[in-house]
Scaffold this active site. Sequence first.
Site, short mmCIF file in Angstrom:
data_model
loop_
_atom_site.label_atom_id
_atom_site.label_comp_id
_atom_site.label_asym_id
_atom_site.label_seq_id
_atom_site.Cartn_x
_atom_site.Cartn_y
_atom_site.Cartn_z
N GLY A 1 3.92 12.02 -3.59
CA GLY A 1 4.67 11.35 -4.65
C GLY A 1 3.83 10.39 -5.47
O GLY A 1 2.95 9.71 -4.93
N LYS B 1 -11.28 7.37 10.63
CA LYS B 1 -12.38 7.99 11.36
C LYS B 1 -12.82 7.21 12.59
O LYS B 1 -13.84 7.52 13.19
CB LYS B 1 -13.58 8.16 10.40
CG LYS B 1 -13.31 9.17 9.29
CD LYS B 1 -14.54 9.40 8.43
CE LYS B 1 -14.27 10.45 7.35
NZ LYS B 1 -15.44 10.69 6.48
N MET C 1 7.17 10.46 7.37
CA MET C 1 6.38 11.08 8.44
C MET C 1 7.23 12.05 9.27
O MET C 1 7.05 12.17 10.48
CB MET C 1 5.77 10.00 9.36
CG MET C 1 4.86 9.04 8.63
SD MET C 1 4.18 7.74 9.70
CE MET C 1 5.66 6.76 10.02
N GLY D 1 -1.75 2.31 2.93
CA GLY D 1 -0.88 3.05 2.04
C GLY D 1 0.53 2.46 2.05
O GLY D 1 1.01 1.99 3.08
N ASP E 1 -7.00 2.88 5.07
CA ASP E 1 -6.30 4.00 5.69
C ASP E 1 -6.59 5.29 4.93
O ASP E 1 -7.05 5.29 3.78
CB ASP E 1 -4.79 3.74 5.68
CG ASP E 1 -4.35 2.90 6.88
OD1 ASP E 1 -5.17 2.70 7.79
OD2 ASP E 1 -3.20 2.42 6.88
N ALA F 1 16.43 -21.90 -24.51
CA ALA F 1 15.45 -20.84 -24.28
C ALA F 1 14.03 -21.37 -24.14
O ALA F 1 13.25 -20.90 -23.31
CB ALA F 1 15.52 -19.81 -25.41
N ASP G 1 3.39 -0.01 1.94
CA ASP G 1 3.53 -1.43 2.25
C ASP G 1 3.02 -1.69 3.67
O ASP G 1 3.26 -0.87 4.57
CB ASP G 1 5.01 -1.84 2.14
CG ASP G 1 5.20 -3.30 2.46
OD1 ASP G 1 5.17 -4.12 1.52
OD2 ASP G 1 5.39 -3.65 3.65
#
Length: 410
Positions: free
Chosen positions: A369, A225, A340, A256, A203, A24, A258
């Site tokens: 979400g 914009k 979308m 937004g 975005d 370990a 990925d």
Amino acid sequence: MSTNPYPLGLRLDGRRVVVVGGGAVATRRVPALLDAGADVLLVAPELTPALRARADAGRLRWLPRRFAPDDLDGAWLVQVAIDDPIAAESVSVAAAERRIFCVRADDRTAATAWTPAVTRHGPVTVAVLGGGDPRRAMTVRDAIRDLLGASKGALSTPAVEQGSLAAAVGGRVALVGAGPGDPELITVRGWRLLTEADVVVADRLVPGLLLDELRPDVELVDASKIPYGPSRAQEEINRILVDRALAGALVVRLKGGDPYVFGRGGEELLACTAAGVPVTVVPGVTSSIAAPAAAGIPVTHRAVAHEFTVVSGHLAPDSPASLVRWEALAGLRGTLVILMGLKNLGAITATLIAHGRSPQTPAAVVQDGTTGAQRALRSTLGAVAADVLAADLRPPAVVVVGDVVHALDA
């Protein structure tokens, strides 16, 4: 006589480090050595599965036997990761004869070097020695880590070229996934790059709180914009990324979810590389998985779904420009996730049903979400489009079709 250790940062790239023991402790120590580029020789009769996997992958060399003194020939450092004091002392003796620093997991007083508690914050590494007390070192390390995590760009400095104190010449672009909506779901690396950015091109769907935390001198470009049609707008975004980077700025393209999941990140990378601009891609948590999860819906579940397909619904099924084979998707048994697709949901569900998907197939829609505004609706494939209109659900929303919609129902 002072007993204080002398702190050093060892540059181990390409240098031999011997680790004695395969349990370990070695499992914990080896990854950092590999990350430092060390040439790791592991000496142990048996290995943990994790270490065996690294050996099988060729990331380290394994001698499946007990330690022999000549194992240290050519080594710069040795780590003793066994709890047998007699065997550990034999390694210490061999190391001392060769003037090699030796870390002892079993007895810190017999060691000639100590392993510090470490935290990393981008290019900054903080190593804490607690006077030989590992718990004290970890407590201090954790406090420092919390302070670094709470900082908003205080450690942001120009990149430094290896072997030089001069700031790196030329800028770069980072394509960063901001995640599905909750600002805490951006990756640590993505957040760090935001704190270092000179320019942020954002975005519409990126979490606003992330933008609120930018340094006052950061140039913020709202990509939603840019006054052109979809294709021209993308050309303008590409131009901004390239121009700012060529002027020497660190440009973060904040997207937004990925960057590569319907985010046009590939187009932006190609534009930058064509202009000779270095690009870093930082993956993000995609809403196709996160939004259903936040609503209690796993996209796969044992004995329910062994596959899930993510598809864009921004074009209607009968659109000549659509690349989606909806008739093929209708025949799948697994989960279908539609991004979308709210505008075309009626046409999409009708097409799936027309090609064989049962109208009684469970369906769900998750709006916003992972955010405080999240709303979720459960229905069936045949009724979900009408139910969405009745509930006045609006984009951004994720549609889930499949038996997983009720997989976690109590």
